[in-house]
Design an enzyme around this catalytic site. Structure first.
Site, mmCIF file in Angstrom:
data_model
loop_
_atom_site.group_PDB
_atom_site.id
_atom_site.type_symbol
_atom_site.label_atom_id
_atom_site.label_comp_id
_atom_site.label_asym_id
_atom_site.label_seq_id
_atom_site.Cartn_x
_atom_site.Cartn_y
_atom_site.Cartn_z
ATOM 1 N N ASP A 179 0.835 -1.202 0.000
ATOM 2 C CA ASP A 179 0.000 0.000 0.000
ATOM 3 C C ASP A 179 0.869 1.252 0.000
ATOM 4 O OD1 ASP A 179 -2.614 1.497 0.551
ATOM 5 O OD2 ASP A 179 -1.424 2.042 2.294
ATOM 6 N N GLU A 203 -2.164 -5.403 -3.414
ATOM 7 C CA GLU A 203 -1.184 -4.626 -2.646
ATOM 8 C C GLU A 203 -0.102 -5.535 -2.079
ATOM 9 O OE1 GLU A 203 -3.793 -0.806 -1.136
ATOM 10 O OE2 GLU A 203 -3.649 -2.554 0.193
#
EC number: 3.1.26.3
Length: 229
Positions: free
Chosen positions: A44, A116
């Site tokens: 992320d 992610e």
């Protein structure tokens, strides 16, 4: 005997040197043992940096608030889940029996988290250049279609998109007071956001306007906008 993960690597356009990292990135927390949450956290951060950097260079005249809103559109869960579905990532997820039975391999949040985590795994496998190259390759078409005009959305929409990009619950609006005569009322609204300890407030001549003001205040409180964009 061929490794089923080789097929996913071809779709991703990346071959892992350490395929155990790939396996871990595809392991949901419902599965016994280690899971992909730490890789998701890392991925992320990398995704936000790479997209932020790309937007900074792609839109040299855009203001900070515009860049933040453009980034939120690109990194939101819906976008990442669409990528994951295109790569058929769900077919390779390791899920606990409960998640498997409930169709977790199709769930947007699980797919977005896996993307992610894969970004984090690529970074650990061969470094930042590889992670950047894959992110830009995957999101390049969407990036090229963006214009700063895309940021001309009302505050409620911008707040919703930002929260969705962070996997958070949608904001809650509550009318806490109405003052004035029926023909000249002022509505007072609170906005509750999971990422903020305090509610934000807004008031206006209609409930809609009051909600927009409260949403704008939430965006400022979150640090997404500075109140002058």
């Amino acid at each position: 005997m061929s490794n089923p993960l080789d097929r996913l690597e071809r779709k991703l356009g990346y071959t892992f040197k350490d395929q155990d990292l790939m396996v871990l990135a595809l392991t949901h927390r419902s599965y016994a043992g280690r899971n992909n949450e730490r890789l998701e956290f890392l991925g992320d951060a990398i995704l936000n940096f790479v997209i932020g950097e790309a937007l900074f260079h792609h839109f040299p005249q855009a203001r900070e608030g515009q860049l933040s809103r453009l980034r939120a559109r690109l990194v939101k869960g819906e976008t990442l889940a669409l990528l994951a579905r295109g790569f058929e990532v769900g077919d390779y997820l390791r899920l606990g029996s409960g998640e498997l039975k409930s169709g977790g391999f199709r769930r947007e949040s699980i797919l977005a988290d896996a993307m992610e985590a894969l970004i984090g795994a690529i970074y650990l496998d061969t470094g930042m250049d590889s992670a950047r190259e894959r992110i830009i390759a995957w999101l390049g078409p969407q990036l090229r279609e963006l214009t700063p005009v895309d940021t001309n959305k009302d505050p409620k929409t911008r707040l919703q998109e930002f929260l969705q990009s962070r996997g958070c619950d949608l904001p809650r609006y509550e009318v806490v007071d109405i003052q004035g005569e029926p023909h000249c009322r002022t509505f007072f609204v609170d906005c509750e956001v999971a990422l903020l300890s305090d509610k934000t407030h807004g008031h206006g001549g209609s409930r809609r306007i009051a909600e927009q003001v409260a949403a704008a205040a939430a965006l400022v409180a979150l640090g997404v906008e500075n109140g002058h964009d």
